[in-house]
Design an enzyme around this catalytic site. Structure first.
Site, mmCIF file in Angstrom:
data_model
loop_
_atom_site.group_PDB
_atom_site.id
_atom_site.type_symbol
_atom_site.label_atom_id
_atom_site.label_comp_id
_atom_site.label_asym_id
_atom_site.label_seq_id
_atom_site.Cartn_x
_atom_site.Cartn_y
_atom_site.Cartn_z
ATOM 1 N N SER A 34 -3.188 3.280 -18.541
ATOM 2 C CA SER A 34 -4.522 3.627 -18.055
ATOM 3 C C SER A 34 -4.986 5.016 -18.492
ATOM 4 O O SER A 34 -6.148 5.370 -18.305
ATOM 5 C CB SER A 34 -4.569 3.531 -16.520
ATOM 6 O OG SER A 34 -3.712 4.486 -15.933
ATOM 7 N N GLY A 57 0.823 -1.197 0.000
ATOM 8 C CA GLY A 57 0.000 0.000 0.000
ATOM 9 C C GLY A 57 0.856 1.244 0.000
ATOM 10 O O GLY A 57 2.075 1.189 0.198
ATOM 11 N N LYS A 93 0.947 0.322 7.551
ATOM 12 C CA LYS A 93 1.451 -1.044 7.347
ATOM 13 C C LYS A 93 2.348 -1.480 8.503
ATOM 14 O O LYS A 93 2.193 -2.565 9.056
ATOM 15 C CB LYS A 93 2.234 -1.113 6.019
ATOM 16 C CG LYS A 93 1.399 -0.783 4.797
ATOM 17 C CD LYS A 93 2.177 -0.969 3.515
ATOM 18 C CE LYS A 93 3.361 -0.031 3.410
ATOM 19 N NZ LYS A 93 2.965 1.382 3.312
ATOM 20 N N PRO A 119 2.479 4.967 1.196
ATOM 21 C CA PRO A 119 3.024 5.371 2.502
ATOM 22 C C PRO A 119 1.959 5.972 3.403
ATOM 23 O O PRO A 119 1.043 6.657 2.944
ATOM 24 C CB PRO A 119 4.087 6.416 2.118
ATOM 25 C CG PRO A 119 4.402 6.160 0.682
ATOM 26 C CD PRO A 119 3.144 5.642 0.069
ATOM 27 N N GLY A 120 2.089 5.695 4.698
ATOM 28 C CA GLY A 120 1.239 6.341 5.685
ATOM 29 C C GLY A 120 -0.096 5.699 5.934
ATOM 30 O O GLY A 120 -0.932 6.267 6.644
ATOM 31 N N VAL A 121 -0.347 4.485 5.381
ATOM 32 C CA VAL A 121 -1.652 3.857 5.602
ATOM 33 C C VAL A 121 -1.631 2.910 6.802
ATOM 34 O O VAL A 121 -2.653 2.294 7.109
ATOM 35 C CB VAL A 121 -2.127 3.102 4.352
ATOM 36 C CG1 VAL A 121 -2.356 4.066 3.213
ATOM 37 C CG2 VAL A 121 -1.143 2.016 3.950
ATOM 38 N N LYS A 140 -7.835 5.582 -7.267
ATOM 39 C CA LYS A 140 -8.170 6.585 -8.278
ATOM 40 C C LYS A 140 -9.483 7.283 -7.957
ATOM 41 O O LYS A 140 -9.605 8.520 -8.096
ATOM 42 C CB LYS A 140 -8.226 5.923 -9.654
ATOM 43 C CG LYS A 140 -6.869 5.442 -10.156
ATOM 44 C CD LYS A 140 -6.987 4.713 -11.486
ATOM 45 C CE LYS A 140 -5.629 4.261 -11.996
ATOM 46 N NZ LYS A 140 -5.711 3.526 -13.270
#
Length: 778
Positions: free
Chosen positions: A675, A355, A361, A357-359, A718
């Protein structure tokens, strides 16, 4: 003795591996019956002379005339001693001789011989060679026998026969038969001296090297003797002080060995190592290496375990206390606890948390360890490029130590801790090895039950270690390594989730760190939302926590200066305390001009919006691309342009332009991936139509030349990025409809999500003025 024209008949004594030189006396052992007979015949003669020739072939026991060298020496027998069938004689060489003819071969060799005197040359070269002979001989004896001060010039002067020195000294050099025979057959004294000087120079070089080695060994021995005396003194002082000694240390290690519970295979190896240590002198460097190795073995937890807390209710409570959201990860941990409860022998899982950064982990790993009741240790793999940091160094190296895995095991004190391996996607590798290759053994449940550390050099069971790795992306993780881990994706947080995390965890933590009581400092929810939207733009919450910490420090300054009135931060106060707003909701992009479309991109830090701009050029290249685009993104742009220009009439366009420039802003940032294909196609169609794209709409999807729109990844990130930017309408590939369950319910309720299969469906949904199109042949 005689002139060269004279000849005489003598018995012949063949010799093996040696030559008798003129003027040299030497002992000879005679065993062959034929040779003994020849000696007896010579002794019976008046002058006791015998001809001595060296054998060419030492393998033959019955030498024939063809087995002898052509040049030999006539010698007189000075002394004889008999020992049964063996005769010991001392002979003295007289002169060189050569064989004229053999008279008999049985019962002993007998031949007619004639003298072959050495040719004497008198010139300046000979004189120089003689001086060189004297100098080298003196140098040789000073090296070979330094205790004897031999000076050769008084014994052999330049006026005398120099061969009286050359021949005796040559026998001291212990040359092989071929070299001695070559010297004997030298045609002149000049040639003989050249050969002698060459052999003597070689021997002097060897002696000089031996002398140097001996001096170094003596210096080392002197140092070792000094160290030994110092150690003995230290030992005596330790005994006086009642402190330990090497013998005491060995006894303590033996005691630890008896108390330590080791696996049978390991125990046998350690027993041998301990027995060897007791035989090594304490002064030896190997003693310290072996002692440190045994200390490590006895400190490792071969059998020690912590008892897992398998209460599922407690685990849920702990995980919910420490983290908000992360439903998928929490459920996976609960599932593993259930398996461990029903099957205690189940192997520990190997999870990879992926994931932005900062979530959360890394902190999630600590929560899992707390929920299980396990010891926790973490270390970062980012930038690690030496395999030995994981596997350890071999004990043959100075300063060797175990790898970080075993060091963490030793610190934990149990064999079933929880290890957090951070930043596994940022491993390096160079000539020292590939740490990813070492991790394939460590993180493989089929192999890590007998992990071999290079320093320990014994199998250690890692199968009960709970490994959790973290990464921002899986693109940089080698596929074989990724295959050994179970991946769990942690997506970015929505604004509501960030607000809850800030209210529950971040703000109380920053307030406590600033030393502020709860009743003296407060921040309203709408203020936190304003900080999230105007001062941060990230998937995680690190920058949000820094902003809250900055507010807390500002308030702490006021209280430190003596103010006591409670402080509550309102939205209007943010400009004064945090400075100007850092991010805006793209007010200038609310009204898009023709040729501009809003796309969505995935990055390691979460999702982001991406604008694509296209303009018509009066002249120039047919299609120009800028914006630091990667190869894949350039190919998507070419495909979008080809599709739109080839179907411009079917799409309701009156013309296509001769030259178009397509640009993606933020040119300093590299961009790549497929994408943005539909976004580029939409921007080009908007330009050709002269009609703008809806400002509240963003899109993502990969396109093909046949007009299909293919699914892409990172849908949750997104959509959250679009929502953060104030965009509430998103067009997605239809096959991405399966990704909606990962979105929070409140986000799905707020966002208008449109799904389409083809490019023309995207264009119709994105460009309001798009006219009814004819069906495009598929």
């Amino acid at each position: 003795m005689s002139t060269e024209s004279q000849s005489y008949t003598l018995p012949i004594l063949p010799l093996e591996n040696t030559v008798v030189f003129p003027t040299v006396a030497m002992p000879i052992s005679v065993q062959r019956p034929a040779s003994v007979k020849a000696v007896e015949v010579a002794l019976a003669s008046e002058n006791r002379m015998i001809a001595i020739f060296a054998k060419k072939n030492t393998a033959t026991d019955n030498p024939q005339p063809t087995d002898l060298y052509e040049l030999g020496t006539v010698a007189t027998i000075q002394l004889i001693v008999r020992f049964g069938t063996t005769v010991q004689i001392v002979v003295h060489g007289v002169e060189r001789i050569t064989i004229i003819d053999f008279i008999q071969t049985d019962p002993y060799l007998k031949a007619q011989v004639r003298p072959c005197p050495l040719s004497k040359i008198h010139n300046i070269e000979t004189e120089a060679l003689q001086r060189e002979v004297l100098e080298l001989t003196g140098q040789y004896f000073s090296l070979a026998h330094p205790e004897k001060q031999l000076h050769f010039p008084p014994f052999v002067t330049l006026g005398e026969d120099i061969m009286q020195l050359v021949y005796p000294v040559t026998k001291l050099l212990q040359l092989d038969l071929a070299k001695e025979q070559e010297l004997l057959t030298a045609p002149s004294d000049r040639d003989a001296m050249k050969l002698y000087n060459g052999h003597l120079n070689h021997e002097i070089q060897i002696l000089e090297i031996r002398k140097k080695i001996a001096e170094q060994a003596q210096d080392k021995l002197s140092k070792e003797q000094k160290k030994y005396l110092l150690r003995e003194q230290i030992k005596a002082m330790q005994q006086e002080l009642g402190e330990g000694s090497p013998e005491t240390e060995a006894k303590e290690l033996r005691k630890k060995f008896e108390e330590c519970v080791l696996p049978e295979k390991v125990k046998a190896e350690v027993e041998k190592e301990l027995a060897r240590l007791e035989q090594i002198p304490p002064s030896s460097p190997e003693y310290q290496v072996t002692s440190a190795h045994l200390e490590l073995i006895f400190e490792l937890p071969w059998q020690a375990l912590t008892t897992d807390n398998l209460d599922l209710t407690n685990a849920r409570q702990v995980l919910d206390q420490d983290h908000y959201g992360l439903k998928e990860v929490k459920e996976r941990i609960i599932e593993q606890l259930a398996v461990m409860k029903l099957n205690p022998r189940a192997k520990a899982p190997i999870l990879c948390l992926i994931g932005p950064p900062g979530v959360g982990k890394t902190s999630l790993g600590q929560s899992i360890a707390r929920a299980l009741g396990r010891k926790f240790d973490r270390f970062s793999l980012g930038g690690m490029h030496d395999e030995a940091e994981l596997r350890g160094h071999r004990r043959t190296y100075i300063g060797a130590m175990p790898g970080r895995i075993l060091q963490s095991i030793r610190r934990a004190g149990v064999k079933n801790p929880l290890f957090m391996l951070d930043e596994i996607d940022k491993l390096g590798h160079d000539f020292r090895g590939d740490p990813a290759a070492a991790l394939m053994e460590i993180l493989d449940p089929a192999q890590n039950d007998s992990f071999h550390d290079n320093y320990l050099d014994l199998p250690f069971d890692l199968s009960q270690v709970f490994f959790i790795t973290t990464a921002n992306t899986i693109d940089n993780i080698p596929k074989p390594l990724l295959d050994r881990m179970e991946t769990l994706h942690l997506s970015g947080y929505s604004d509501e989730e960030k607000m809850e995390i800030a209210r529950r965890y971040l703000f109380p933590r920053q307030r406590t760190e600033a030393g502020l009581p709860a009743e003296q400092f407060a921040v309203a929810d709408e203020t936190i939302v304003a900080i999230i939207r105007r001062y941060t733009r990230e998937a995680g919450v690190r920058e949000l926590e820094r902003m809250l910490g900055r507010l807390a420090r500002k308030v702490a300054v006021r209280f430190a200066e003596g103010e006591t009135a409670p402080v509550s931060i309102a939205v209007a106060d943010l400009g004064e305390r945090l400075g100007p707003e850092r991010f805006f909701v793209e007010q200038l992009r609310k009204e898009l001009s023709p040729g501009v479309a809003t796309g969505l991109a995935w990055t390691e830090s979460g999702g982001d919006i991406l604008y694509v701009e296209a303009i018509e050029l009066p002249e120039g290249e047919k299609f120009t691309l800028t914006g630091h685009l990667g190869e894949v993104m350039k190919e998507s742009a070419m495909a979008a342009n080809s599709y739109v220009t080839s179907h411009f009439q079917d799409l309701g366009m009156s013309k296509s332009f001769e030259a178009v420039h397509l640009h993606v802003p933020s040119g300093a940032i590299p961009k790549d991936g497929p994408s943005a294909g539909v976004t580029m196609a939409t921007a080009l169609a908007s330009l050709y139509l002269g009609q703008p794209v809806r400002g509240d709409t963003a899109m993502t999807g990969e396109i093909t030349l046949s007009g299909l729109v293919l699914p892409v990844g990172g849908i949750k990130e997104k959509i959250l990025a679009a929502r953060r930017a104030g965009i509430n309408r998103v067009i997605l590939p239809r096959e991405n409809e399966k990704d909606l369950p990962s979105l929070p319910d409140h986000v799905k309720a707020e966002m208008e999500l449109i799904f389409a299969d083809r490019i023309e469906d995207f264009l119709t949904a994105a460009i309001p003025a798009m006219i009814a199109r004819k069906p495009i042949p598929q």
